[in-house]
Structure formats: structure tokens, C-alpha cells
Design a protein around this motif. Structure first.
Motif, short mmCIF file in Angstrom:
data_model
loop_
_atom_site.label_atom_id
_atom_site.label_comp_id
_atom_site.label_asym_id
_atom_site.label_seq_id
_atom_site.Cartn_x
_atom_site.Cartn_y
_atom_site.Cartn_z
N ARG A 21 8.52 -22.17 -20.81
CA ARG A 21 8.39 -23.50 -21.43
C ARG A 21 7.61 -24.44 -20.51
N ALA A 22 7.94 -24.37 -19.22
CA ALA A 22 7.24 -25.23 -18.26
C ALA A 22 5.75 -24.90 -18.21
N GLU A 23 5.43 -23.62 -18.20
CA GLU A 23 4.03 -23.21 -18.08
C GLU A 23 3.24 -23.48 -19.36
N ALA A 24 3.95 -23.63 -20.48
CA ALA A 24 3.27 -23.95 -21.74
C ALA A 24 2.87 -25.42 -21.82
N MET A 25 3.34 -26.23 -20.87
CA MET A 25 3.01 -27.66 -20.80
C MET A 25 3.37 -28.34 -22.12
N THR A 41 -6.42 -28.73 -18.04
CA THR A 41 -5.00 -29.08 -17.96
C THR A 41 -4.60 -29.20 -16.50
N ALA A 42 -3.43 -29.76 -16.27
CA ALA A 42 -2.94 -29.91 -14.90
C ALA A 42 -2.86 -28.57 -14.18
N ARG A 43 -2.37 -27.55 -14.88
CA ARG A 43 -2.23 -26.24 -14.24
C ARG A 43 -3.60 -25.61 -13.96
N PHE A 97 -1.22 -34.57 -18.58
CA PHE A 97 -1.46 -35.50 -19.69
C PHE A 97 -0.95 -34.94 -21.01
N THR A 98 -0.72 -33.63 -21.09
CA THR A 98 -0.25 -33.04 -22.36
C THR A 98 1.23 -33.28 -22.59
N VAL A 99 1.94 -33.78 -21.59
CA VAL A 99 3.37 -34.08 -21.73
C VAL A 99 3.56 -35.59 -21.59
N LYS A 100 3.81 -36.26 -22.70
CA LYS A 100 4.05 -37.71 -22.69
C LYS A 100 2.93 -38.48 -21.99
N GLY A 101 1.69 -37.99 -22.16
CA GLY A 101 0.56 -38.69 -21.55
C GLY A 101 0.62 -38.75 -20.04
N GLY A 102 1.35 -37.79 -19.41
CA GLY A 102 1.46 -37.79 -17.95
C GLY A 102 2.28 -38.94 -17.42
N SER A 103 3.08 -39.58 -18.28
CA SER A 103 3.89 -40.73 -17.85
C SER A 103 5.03 -40.28 -16.94
#
Length: 492
Positions: A21-25, A41-43, A97-103
Motif C-alpha cells: 500500500r505504501a509503495e502504491a503511493m 513520483t516521489a519514489r 504529491f499523489t497523497v493529499k497533495g504532499g501535505s
């Protein structure tokens, strides 16, 4: 199969699911949206930045088990851990940025604090990859304990380990502020950087503006001075960051002649590049290229304070910071922007053991009403104080001219901690330039002629030991290498 093994298999299956789940961003749709914007992506950024197969992730499961039963958030919007750059271990933190806009949520903040603390405790360089919305709006609905935040902790790293910040997209609020403590800041040319984004500006000030109008890379690189270098692509930004760290983080441990092109050689080309006449312009970048090892020069903050060039380079194999007046811009006068740029990178050189090579050719600090309003006295004073506090090998080369406080800020004054104070034979020195200075002093024609005679040439200052050595341009590289290759006494 033993009962122990069965229980382990259940736990490990759960672990693998959570790790996946974590790696799927943010999921396939948000990842595709990120790629559609032309962004990694970040990864992907972390993988491209680090040496292959060196990433050791920390905090992957943060955000996976919300105390109020909220849906899991992959890594809570940030990816981080340790890895290697040119074999040197670093700590890397990339906003997702794919998770809550990187907030920044609470688990995100805890992970950031842990990563920065690790860099401090283990004396490891820190690399920030920023593309995020800052503090998460939903934080106000949750109670959480007071804890150290990474803004405080990154500030504490100043001068202890190298910190590099890459602005990879829109970056606002807390994340952007954290990046401002970096020794080197790179920004993508289509990114945006601001303390508060367009919605907040519109709500608080009633001003409608786009991210680019608010904080473009062009503006920050040429006007605010917040950003040091601009990159056209993510790969270029990553290459710049890796090269910077390769020089700065390896400054103490790098062997002097471990690479081709580090050997001594005559700098015959300087006879063609540098006009002995101090009134004629030339590009000092050509001088730096001639003195440095082949293809090692890396200019810093080229769009800001253009009358002064700052670069990293290897000279005789030694990673070195070069600070040179640029006679092709404002005759090399030290402006407020130039002084601010120089002071920052002098401090970086001091913190991380990089030798300093000053190349002096300026008519002084920039005069005039606008320069005074811009704070030239304050900025030049900070530059002077920075070079005065510098504790490493300071090599000063007066190429042609040095007048007034401009020579002091460039470290030329005798007894100012120089490892060596060199000059070419055509130097011209004084408290004020003879041309213009004589009129300001209301000098007679005879006094003016005598002033110009005294200021012309190296022989008078050499006679009084204002310089350690007068050298030919042809020998300049070898003279600098001789000093850089000195071996201090050690009782060990």
C-alpha cells in the motif's frame, strides 16, 4: 508446519500488504495524473537520485493505521530513508504529491522529524525533494502532542551537515520554509515556491494570482535570490544535487590527484584572456575554467549578483569554492546581490572544509543612491565578516584591480588569514580608484598623476609585503595547487 511458522506467515502477509500500500503511493489514477503533468513520483525521484539499490526506507507504514479509523494514507504523503550518493550515505526526504497533495499530516510530521534527527545524530547530508501543499487543513480536527518539528530541526543542521533542497513542483508553506535552510537550493523552471499559495493570498489579500505569478523559478533566481540554481528537467536537478554533494560532502576525504586532469600545467591561455589594462572587460569564467581541472566547474546562482561569479570546482583534484569578480558586469563592482551570494557560499565553504580561492578584480563596492537603498553597506559588511570568520585555506589572487572596501570583502587585505596572497604584475590598488577618486578628493593634476603612478603595478605593494608573491599568469594554476596540496603537521 509449526504453529509458530503459521503465525509468522499471517503477520508477514499483513506486513507485505501494508508495505505494498505504501509503495502504491496515491494509487494508479493519481500516479498517472502525476506522470501526465510531466512529473516523476516521489519514489521515482528517490530512485534516480540515489546510487542503485542503496535506498533503505524509514517510516513506510506511517499513515497506515489512523487512530480514528480514517482510510490509510501511503506513507502519509512523504517518502524517506537513507541511501548513497557517490558512495556517501545521505538522508533523503521526498514529498509525495499523489497523497493529499504532499501535505503534512501528523504522521508525516513525525516521519520528517525522525529523518532530520537521524541526519543530525549520524552526521549525514540531508536532501529534501519538495512538492507539497504545506500543513494539512484537517490537522485542526485532531489533537496531537507538542513535538519537535522539522523546521526547527533543519535550522539546527546549519553548518553541521550539507543540506540540499530541490523544488520539484508547487511548494507552499511549511515544506517550502524548511527548504530555505538549505546550503544549496535547486528549482525546476516550471515549479513554484511561496510561503502561502494562491487561494490563501486571494482570501487574505484579495489578490488573484497564479502559482507562477506568485513564486516562479525565474523570479526567485534573479530577483529574490531565494533559489541558487534553476534546472530545466528533474534529471538535471538531480544531477546538480549529486554533483554538489560529491564536492561538498567529499571535500575532506577526496585524494588530491585521484582523477584525470588534476595534474599541474601552465595556464598560458590567461595571457590572452586577461587584459593588463584594468579598464577593459573580460569574462572571468574563462579564467576559472583555465585554472580549474578540466570539466569540473559548477557555477552557483548565476542569475543573481552577476558582477560576481561563485563556482565549485576541483583544482589539482581538491574540491574548492571559487569567488571571482566579473569585470564583464558592472566592471566587477560588488553589489548588494553579489555580496549576499558570496557571503552564503563563503559560509558553506567554511562549514564543510572547502578551500576558498578569491579572484579579485573590482573597482570597489557599488556606489550610488540605488545601491545605498539596496543596503550595500550591510551586505558587503556581511560578506567581509564571512570571509574574516572563514577558517580554512584562503587563497587570494588579485588579477588586476582592488579598491576600497571591495578589496577587503574579497579577502585581499594583508594579514587576513590567507594561506597565500598572490597578485599578477598588472595590479592596481588603492583606497579609491585613481580615475574618479582624484576628482572626489579635489586633487591637483600633479597629485592625480602621482596617485595613478602609485596605484599602477605590483611593485609598491610587493615591496611592503601587501602580497606574498607576484606571479605570472602562466604559473597561476600551479601556484594555487601548491597551496592546496600542503600537508598540515599531525602528531598522530
Amino acid at each position: 508446519m509449526s504453529s509458530n511458522r503459521e503465525q509468522w506467515q499471517s503477520l508477514l502477509q499483513d506486513l507485505n500488504q501494508r508495505q505494498a500500500r505504501a509503495e502504491a503511493m496515491g494509487g494508479e489514477e493519481r500516479v498517472a495524473r502525476q506522470h501526465g503533468r510531466g512529473r516523476l513520483t516521489a519514489r521515482e525521484r528517490v530512485a534516480r537520485f540515489l546510487d542503485p539499490d542503496s535506498f533503505n526506507e524509514i517510516g513506510a507504514l506511517a499513515g497506515d493505521n489512523h487512530p480514528n479509523g480514517e482510510p490509510p494514507l501511503a506513507g502519509d504523503g512523504v517518502v524517506g530513508g537513507t541511501g548513497a550518493v557517490h558512495g556517501q550515505t545521505v538522508v533523503v526526504l521526498a514529498e509525495d504529491f499523489t497523497v493529499k497533495g504532499g501535505s503534512i499530516g501528523h504522521a508525516n510530521a513525525a516521519k520528517r522529524a525522525r529523518l532530520v534527527t537521524l541526519a543530525a545524530q549520524q552526521s549525514l547530508p540531508l536532501v529534501l525533494m519538495l512538492e507539497g501543499a504545506g500543513e494539512r487543513a484537517s490537522n485542526g480536527f485532531e489533537r496531537y502532542p507538542n513535538t519537535p518539528n522539522d523546521l526547527q530541526l533543519v535550522a539546527d543542521l546549519k553548518g553541521k551537515v550539507p543540506v540540499v533542497s530541490m523544488i520539484m513542483g508547487p511548494s507552499a508553506g511549511h515544506g517550502a520554509l524548511t527548504g530555505m535552510f538549505a546550503d544549496f537550493i535547486i528549482m525546476l523552471e516550471d515549479a513554484a515556491l511561496f510561503t502561502a499559495g494562491p487561494p490563501l493570498v486571494a482570501a487574505s489579500l484579495g489578490i488573484e494570482c497564479s502559482p507562477q505569478e506568485l513564486g516562479s523559478a525565474q523570479m526567485h533566481a534573479t530577483q529574490s535570490g531565494v533559489v541558487h540554481n534553476v534546472a530545466a528537467t528533474e534529471d538535471e536537478a538531480i544531477d546538480q544535487a549529486r554533483y554538489f554533494l560529491g564536492l561538498v560532502a567529499g571535500a575532506i576525504t577526496t585524494a588530491p590527484q585521484a582523477q584525470p586532469g588534476a595534474e599541474k600545467c601552465a595556464t598560458d591561455a590567461l595571457l590572452d584572456i586577461i587584459p593588463p589594462d584594468g579598464q577593459r572587460a573580460y569574462d572571468v569564467r574563462r579564467v576559472i575554467d583555465a585554472v580549474a581541472d578540466r570539466e569540473t566547474v559548477f557555477e552557483l546562482q548565476s542569475g543573481y549578483g552577476s558582477s560576481l561569479v561563485v563556482a565549485l570546482a576541483r583544482i589539482g583534484g581538491i574540491p574548492t569554492t571559487v569567488i571571482a569578480n566579473q569585470p564583464a558586469a558592472l566592471a566587477g563592482a560588488i553589489t548588494t546581490q553579489a555580496a549576499e551570494k558570496a557571503a552564503h557560499f563563503i559560509e558553506v565553504a567554511d562549514h564543510f572544509g572547502l578551500p576558498l580561492v578569491f579572484m579579485l578584480d573590482n573597482p570597489g563596492a557599488m556606489p550610488g543612491p540605488q545601491s545605498e537603498r539596496d543596503g550595500i553597506l550591510k551586505a558587503a559588511g556581511k560578506m567581509f565578516a564571512a570571509q574574516r570568520r572563514y577558517r580554512g585555506q584562503k587563497i587570494v589572487v588579485t588579477l588586476r584591480k582592488g579598491f576600497g572596501f571591495g578589496s577587503s570583502a574579497m579577502g585581499m587585505n594583508p594579514w587576513d588569514g590567507q594561506a597565500i596572497n598572490l597578485a599578477l604584475p598588472s595590479v592596481s590598488l588603492g583606497g579609491v580608484p585613481a580615475i574618479g577618486g582624484d576628482a572626489a578628493a579635489k586633487a591637483t593634476a600633479d597629485e592625480s598623476a602621482r596617485m595613478q603612478d602609485i596605484q599602477s603595478g605590483a611593485w609598491v605593494p610587493a615591496d611592503s609585503m601587501a602580497f606574498d608573491k607576484i606571479v605570472s599568469p602562466v604559473a597561476l594554476r600551479d601556484e594555487i595547487i601548491d597551496v592546496l596540496h600542503r600537508h598540515p603537521y599531525s602528531a598522530d
